[in-house]
Every structure is written in C-alpha cells, then in structure tokens.
Design an enzyme around this catalytic site. Structure first.
Site, mmCIF file in Angstrom:
data_model
loop_
_atom_site.group_PDB
_atom_site.id
_atom_site.type_symbol
_atom_site.label_atom_id
_atom_site.label_comp_id
_atom_site.label_asym_id
_atom_site.label_seq_id
_atom_site.Cartn_x
_atom_site.Cartn_y
_atom_site.Cartn_z
ATOM 1 N N HIS A 18 0.841 -1.202 0.000
ATOM 2 C CA HIS A 18 0.000 0.000 0.000
ATOM 3 C C HIS A 18 0.876 1.252 0.000
ATOM 4 C CE1 HIS A 18 0.861 0.528 4.233
ATOM 5 N NE2 HIS A 18 0.211 -0.569 4.593
ATOM 6 N N HIS A 41 4.067 1.452 2.270
ATOM 7 C CA HIS A 41 5.243 0.718 1.774
ATOM 8 C C HIS A 41 5.882 1.495 0.620
ATOM 9 C CE1 HIS A 41 2.413 -2.634 3.146
ATOM 10 N NE2 HIS A 41 3.383 -2.609 4.048
ATOM 11 N N CYS A 67 1.142 -11.119 22.134
ATOM 12 C CA CYS A 67 0.234 -10.604 21.102
ATOM 13 C C CYS A 67 0.550 -11.330 19.804
ATOM 14 C CB CYS A 67 0.396 -9.094 20.920
ATOM 15 S SG CYS A 67 -0.532 -8.502 19.480
ATOM 16 N N CYS A 108 1.538 -8.961 16.840
ATOM 17 C CA CYS A 108 2.914 -8.438 16.858
ATOM 18 C C CYS A 108 3.936 -9.568 16.888
ATOM 19 C CB CYS A 108 3.163 -7.580 18.091
ATOM 20 S SG CYS A 108 2.111 -6.159 18.217
ATOM 21 N N CYS A 142 -2.896 -4.544 23.470
ATOM 22 C CA CYS A 142 -1.727 -4.247 22.645
ATOM 23 C C CYS A 142 -1.923 -2.884 21.980
ATOM 24 C CB CYS A 142 -1.570 -5.342 21.584
ATOM 25 S SG CYS A 142 -0.626 -4.789 20.163
ATOM 26 N N HIS A 180 -2.522 -3.405 18.083
ATOM 27 C CA HIS A 180 -3.644 -4.195 17.565
ATOM 28 C C HIS A 180 -4.941 -4.006 18.340
ATOM 29 C CE1 HIS A 180 -0.118 -6.125 15.759
ATOM 30 N NE2 HIS A 180 -0.938 -6.326 14.749
ATOM 31 N N LYS A 186 -6.036 6.492 10.009
ATOM 32 C CA LYS A 186 -5.068 5.428 9.791
ATOM 33 C C LYS A 186 -5.623 4.502 8.699
ATOM 34 C CE LYS A 186 -2.456 2.175 12.444
ATOM 35 N NZ LYS A 186 -2.135 1.480 13.634
ATOM 36 N N LYS A 244 -8.489 -1.686 6.484
ATOM 37 C CA LYS A 244 -9.423 -2.353 5.568
ATOM 38 C C LYS A 244 -10.855 -2.022 5.935
ATOM 39 C CE LYS A 244 -7.039 -6.402 3.850
ATOM 40 N NZ LYS A 244 -6.776 -7.781 4.146
HETATM 41 N N1 MSP Z 1 8.433 -7.156 8.367
HETATM 42 C C1 MSP Z 1 8.535 -6.047 9.232
HETATM 43 C C2 MSP Z 1 9.833 -5.309 9.013
HETATM 44 C C3 MSP Z 1 11.063 -6.147 9.167
HETATM 45 S S1 MSP Z 1 12.487 -5.248 8.781
HETATM 46 C C4 MSP Z 1 13.754 -6.224 9.243
HETATM 47 C C5 MSP Z 1 7.391 -5.096 9.020
HETATM 48 N N2 MSP Z 1 6.768 -5.188 7.848
HETATM 49 S S2 MSP Z 1 5.526 -4.276 7.384
HETATM 50 O O1 MSP Z 1 5.039 -4.825 6.137
HETATM 51 O O2 MSP Z 1 4.592 -4.129 8.423
HETATM 52 O O3 MSP Z 1 6.150 -2.911 7.023
HETATM 53 C C6 MSP Z 1 6.278 -1.881 7.978
HETATM 54 C C7 MSP Z 1 6.868 -0.702 7.265
HETATM 55 O O4 MSP Z 1 6.042 -0.343 6.137
HETATM 56 C C8 MSP Z 1 6.923 0.571 8.086
HETATM 57 O O5 MSP Z 1 8.024 0.623 8.945
HETATM 58 C C9 MSP Z 1 7.010 1.580 6.974
HETATM 59 O O6 MSP Z 1 8.266 1.535 6.399
HETATM 60 C C10 MSP Z 1 5.987 1.056 6.008
HETATM 61 N N3 MSP Z 1 4.647 1.495 6.374
HETATM 62 C C11 MSP Z 1 3.579 0.708 6.644
HETATM 63 N N4 MSP Z 1 2.493 1.506 6.868
HETATM 64 C C12 MSP Z 1 2.837 2.802 6.755
HETATM 65 C C13 MSP Z 1 2.139 4.024 6.768
HETATM 66 N N5 MSP Z 1 0.852 4.111 6.995
HETATM 67 N N6 MSP Z 1 2.842 5.146 6.527
HETATM 68 C C14 MSP Z 1 4.170 5.121 6.243
HETATM 69 N N7 MSP Z 1 4.855 3.982 6.200
HETATM 70 C C15 MSP Z 1 4.250 2.817 6.564
HETATM 71 O O7 MSP Z 1 7.129 -4.300 9.898
#
Ligand code: MSP
Length: 642
Positions: A20, A23, A128, A131, A145, A148, A297, A300
């Site tokens: 999304h 990412h 959790c 997490c 948590c 969550h 935030k 879904k």
């Molecule tokens: N798999 C772990 C990370 C392991 S790194 C060794 C993880 N994955 S995640 O798919 O949840 O990705 C989290 C990351 O996605 C956040 O730290 C950020 O980089 C990005 N984001 C996810 N949602 C976001 C927003 N709403 N806004 C900005 N970035 C966000 O955690």
C-alpha cells in the site's frame, strides 16, 4: 580515487497483504536518497525485500486456503513488481525464504549461542499474536496491545532467550555518543526514554508445536527462530555476510529507512544482536512518520487502504513521487487525499515547473527559432541580470536538506529557484526587449540565463522525478549520461549550454488535471465531485498578449438609439481613449464617471453604432446585472494589470 559508499535499506515487508501507500513511501524515500547520494558522488547499494516467516503469514495463507510458501511467493511478487512501476531502482530484492539468508541467520544464531548470550528458560507472559511478541504489562494500553487493540493472551512456554539486558548500558552509551544514530531527534529521544527502564531479555524462539513456518534453530531442531531475529539479519545476509565483497564495502555505511512503528526492533534488538555477534554496528536509522488517508489510519474496515498502483495509473509516477516527497515532513505524520494530490500537481507541477519550462522555451523559439544564443559577458555580470548565484544557492540548500532526508526542504529549494526564474522573466520582460533591436544582446543574455536555470532544475529534480528530469534534459539537448543523471559537481558550473544548441519546443511536462470529470482509472479513494469545467486553457504567454490597464472614466454619455451602450472617455495615463461599453442598462452615466476600471488596451479598434471604440472595459454578470471590475486601492491611470 576512493569513492564514498552508501548502503540504504527499506524494511522487508510482510507478505500478509499487498503493498500500500505506506510501503511505497518508504521505498520511494530510500530510492530518492540513493539517487541523491549518487548525484553527490557516492557509490551506493540499495536493498529492499520481503519478510516471509511467522504466524502472520501462516494465518494469511490459511484464509486464502493456500500454503505459506505459495502465499509468500504470490505476495512477494506483488512487492517486486511494484518497484519498477514506482521507478524504484533497488540493487537487490531479498526474501527471508532465500536459502542464502537462512544460512546466515543460522550462522549468526550459532555465534551468539556459542558466546553464551542465548539461554533456555521457561517463561510465562502476555503474547500478542498480531505483533508476534511478548508484552510487558506496562507497555499495554488499557490492558491491550497498543498496535492491535486486542488483549494479549497468557502463554507459558520453554524457549530460548537472548540476553539483551547485558547490553543495555552499552547501547545507551552508543546512542548518546552517536547523535545521528537515530534520526530525526524525536525518535532518538523516544528510544533513550524507553531505555530508562530495565530491558527484558528477548524470546527468540517459537516451539515447532505452535509454529513451523520459520528458520529452525541451529542448536535445537524443536524450535524455529522468532521472526524479528530472522528478519533483521536480512540487512547483512543480502550483502553476503561474513566474507562477501559487498558486505565489506557497504556495511560500515548502512542507514536503514523505517517508519516509527518498528523503531524498537531496529533501535534496540538489532544493534544489540550485532554487538553480541561481534559485527560492527550499522551507521544509522532514518525514521519517518505514518501516512494517514483522509485523516485516518489506513485500514481495511474504513476502506481507505490506498493502492499505489491505482494512484500512479491515474496520475503518473513522477507526480506521485513528487507529492510524497513534498507533502510529508520526514519524521512526522502526513495526510493523503486525492484533492491535495491534484492540487499539488496543478499548482506545483503544471503551473510552476511546467509553465516556466514552456514559457522560456516558447520565447526562445519565438525570438531565436529555438537556438541558444551566446550571453553578453558584460551584461551577464550585471547583478540584476544574473541567475547564477541564485542557482548556486538552490543547489546548496538542496544538498543540505537531501543529505538529512529533509525532502520537503530539498524540493522547496528547487521551487524557490523556479519562482526566482519567473520573477526574472517578469522583471526583464523579454517581450519588450524583443521590440527593440538595440536590446538584442540583453534579450540573448536573459534567455540564455533562463535556459541555464532550466538545466539546473532538470538536474536537481532527478532523484525525485527521474523521468521528468530526463524529459527536460532531452528537450534542452543536454548530453545523455550513461548513468542517467548529472552529479552535483557537474551541475554547478554556470554557462554549460553551448551557443547554437537547438532546443526543441517542449510538449507539456505536466498537463493540468481537469477536475471537471472523473479520471478514467481513478483510485478507489476518489470521492470528490468534480466542479464544472472552466474554459479551454491558455499558456501564460497567451495571457501576456493581452495588455490590461487601469483606467479612470472621465466622461460618460448615452448613445442615441441604443439602450445598451454608453460612450466613455477613459484616461489611460499616456492617452485618453474613447470606449463604447455595453453597460447602459446597469450603469447610469453619472454613476460611472470617476470610477476606476480595467481596460483591454490593445484590442483592435471597432465601430459600434457609428462610434469608434478603442478598447473594452471588463465586467462580470452577477444576478443578471453587470458589475464593473476595479481595484481595492486607487491606482494611477495606465498602470499595467497582470
Ligand atoms: N516485516 C517487518 C519489518 C522487518 S524489517 C527487518 C514489518 N513489515 S511491514 O510490512 O509491516 O512494514 C512496515 C513498514 O512499512 C513501516 O516501517 C514503513 O516503512 C511502512 N509502512 C507501513 N504503513 C505505513 C504508513 N501508513 N505510513 C508510512 N509507512 C508505513 O514491519
């Protein structure tokens, strides 16, 4: 020459849902930084990837009726395929299911185990599942948590633990003595304040009776590795730790991009894991905030999870990259709405950048048939005619801001320069210079400087909008670079445009988004009811053709046999004009004498009811009546209106 190196990483994303906006933002920020570092003379390595083990993935696969591996393959592919769409130029994509990665995780675990920092113990705690970690009571919010919003379950297990507490004092000292270890400063403060409380040891295993989708511990077949202990190691396994050339070359220069949600694993677990394994600590963390969508935030259930594929399909990749970099202050949260995206595209891209580009090149086309002329060196030295020092200031500010991820300021520096270029055009009025052959050397110099300004802008926007940078450079007939960009050092010297260069007439860089109709592939989040269309657009040069002046009505009288027309004499400063105006139904002659009006002063003469009209005054219709335009201050007659 010993080139400086830079290694950037993104988090490896969970494959439990498709990519999304959030990412996309992290990947684009790391890409922008990588491209910037390359411009700044560094050799770079940029890593991203997917995190594929753990409960989350098993659960997601189950809901789809598939195996974790099949599910991971499918979602990982979505993350990989998104990168070229976003023009993100990573050097490697790592998956935690890659055999090479698995082997390095085992190696690191064995090393730490052998050094005595991993012990076996029975533990009862609050777990959790979302997490995938145990919580301490004090970390919960109302017993739930914080991420969550569900109460963790009490779980009792025998597990392997990592002695994090042993390294707490060392870590505090490391953070304090390395001020840029965690950036921006608010996150450094957050980690340091967390470290004021005693650190609990970290449970780094999960019994296979509960979870099999993970990396088996090298010292106990009955357990798999905790997903974070596996995932964090990707940053070194991807470089070929321990002996790989890439590892030796790039590891000491590492900066990890993450959002605020995962600073604890990155700011606490990871440096301690490295320390315990005898591996040098990474250089730093660049932590950004969260994107909310329409003020909430992403979730879904709200239905506001924004798909970057849809946004780029509707609005283009460069505008999307620009918007993300311009709109978020790195470190703080930001809000995504389609309206702000469209308004930024129309104002910053179509209006500011797009217009300055076409305005300058159209003038150069008109006056010099598109050929770059040589500037007059004497005229060039006149301060009011120089743009060189403004360009250098923009480059310096850009460099400073981009080095510390202040992308909005980096963009701001370029746009400030664009606004200086626009003012430069207005002050020097090339269209007036063009009327007098004696002034040709000044016109040549002014346009040369403007073309040089465009050259600098085209180079500076490269990290943010690589495709637009290239398009501008192609139009400006700049030499194509093998690596695709001009370094900052190559950008700086003023006066690189060669005399005689034939500059193409540009296509529009960014067409304005017509808000009168819903766009064909509009993102699902589009809800705005677009307003009715305005008239067909004209360029600023079209508009500049109209000579508008402030005038004062000196006399007014009715025209016999006409109910609509008044005969006016209007003072335009240098001359008095007769204007026949169709306002008699709404204005009596005595109402209008002495009024300030706006006159179209270069309208062709016309004859109306046998009277000559030498211009036109502007009015609007309001509730079926005419309302004359004017000013809210008294101006001298003849004052140009722009
Ligand atoms: N798999 C772990 C990370 C392991 S790194 C060794 C993880 N994955 S995640 O798919 O949840 O990705 C989290 C990351 O996605 C956040 O730290 C950020 O980089 C990005 N984001 C996810 N949602 C976001 C927003 N709403 N806004 C900005 N970035 C966000 O955690």
């Amino acid at each position: 020459m010993n080139t400086q190196k830079q290694y950037f990483t993104t988090p490896i994303y969970y494959v439990n849902a498709k990519p999304h906006l959030g990412h996309a933002y992290t990947s684009i920020s790391a890409d922008v930084s990588t491209r910037f570092k390359q411009m700044d003379g560094h050799e770079t390595f940029f890593l991203t990837g997917t995190d594929e083990h753990g409960d989350k993935i098993v659960q997601a696969a189950q809901t789809q009726g598939t195996t974790p591996k099949e599910y991971a393959d499918k979602i990982s592919r979505l993350f990989q395929d998104l990168l070229p769409v976003l023009n993100v130029n990573n050097d490697r994509f790592i998956r935690t299911t890659d055999p090479g990665h698995i082997q390095v995780v085992k190696q690191v675990l064995s090393k730490i185990h052998a050094s005595g920092d991993i012990y076996f113990s029975s533990y009862e705690g609050l777990y959790c599942f979302g997490c995938e970690r145990f919580y301490q009571e004090r970390e919960l919010v109302d017993g739930k948590c914080p991420d969550h919003g569900v109460a963790p379950e009490v779980i009792k297990e025998s597990n392997y633990f990592f002695k994090m507490s042993k390294y707490q004092a060392w870590l505090i000292n490391h953070i304090k003595t390395n001020p840029d270890f965690i950036q921006p400063a608010q996150y450094r403060t957050e980690i340091l304040s967390f470290l004021k409380e005693p650190l609990e040891d970290l449970c780094i295993s999960r019994p296979k009776s509960r979870l099999t989708w993970g990396i088996t511990l090298p010292f106990d077949e009955a357990y798999v590795t905790y997903v974070w202990f596996d995932a964090l190691v990707n940053y070194i396994s991807a470089l070929g730790y321990p002996d790989g050339e890439l590892f030796k070359k790039f590891w000491p220069t590492t900066r990890h991009f993450v959002a605020k949600d995962i600073i604890k694993p990155h700011g606490i677990y990871w440096p301690i894991m490295l320390k315990a394994a005898g591996i040098p600590i990474y250089k730093g963390l660049n932590v950004h905030g969260f994107w909310n969508v329409k003020g909430s935030k992403m979730s879904k259930s709200i239905g506001n999870v924004t798909d970057p594929l849809q946004v780029t399909a509707a609005y283009g990749v460069d505008p999307f990259r620009y918007f993300l970099m311009r709109e978020m202050v790195f470190g703080l949260d930001a809000n995504f709405t389609e309206e702000t995206l469209v308004s930024r595209i129309n104002s910053d891209l179509a209006n500011d950048l797009g217009n300055v580009f076409s305005r300058i090149l159209s003038m150069n086309q008109r006056y010099f048939k598109g050929e770059a002329r040589e500037p007059d060196t004497h005229i060039q030295q006149e301060k009011s005619l120089s743009l060189a020092s403004d360009a250098k200031t923009a480059i310096d500010k850009f460099q400073q801001a981009m080095s510390v991820c202040e992308f909005h300021k980096g963009v701001g520096a370029i746009w400030q320069f664009i606004s200086i270029m626009n003012k430069y055009i207005d002050t020097n009025e090339p269209w007036s210079l063009a009327k007098n052959d004696d002034l040709t050397p000044i016109l040549e110099t002014v346009l040369y400087n403007l073309i040089e300004g465009l050259r600098v802008v085209s180079c500076l926007i490269y990290p943010i909008m690589p495709a637009t940078s290239y398009k501008m450079q192609k139009t400006l007939c700049m030499a194509k670079k093998d690596n695709g960009f001009y370094t900052l050092a190559e950008t700086i010297p003023w006066g690189q445009t060669r005399k005689g260069t034939c500059i193409a007439t540009p296509d529009s860089l960014f067409p304005r988004i017509d808000t009168d109709k819903t766009r064909p592939q509009a993102p699902a989040i589009i809800t705005k009811a677009f307003k009715p269309a305005l008239k067909k657009q004209i360029t600023i040069d079209d508009f500049a053709k109209i000579d508008l002046r402030a005038g004062i009505v000196m006399t007014a009288e009715r025209i016999e046999k006409s109910k609509k027309l008044l005969k006016l004499t209007v003072d335009l400063g240098a001359e008095v004009r007769q204007v026949i105006a169709g306002i008699a139904k709404d204005y009596a002659p005595e109402d209008i004498i002495g009024k300030q009006v706006i006159v179209v002063a270069n309208l062709k003469e016309a004859t109306l009811m046998g009277e000559i009209s030498q211009g036109m005054i502007l009015a609007a219709t309001h509730k079926k009546k005419l309302v004359l335009s004017g000013f809210d201050k008294e101006l001298s007659p003849g004052n140009p209106v722009k």
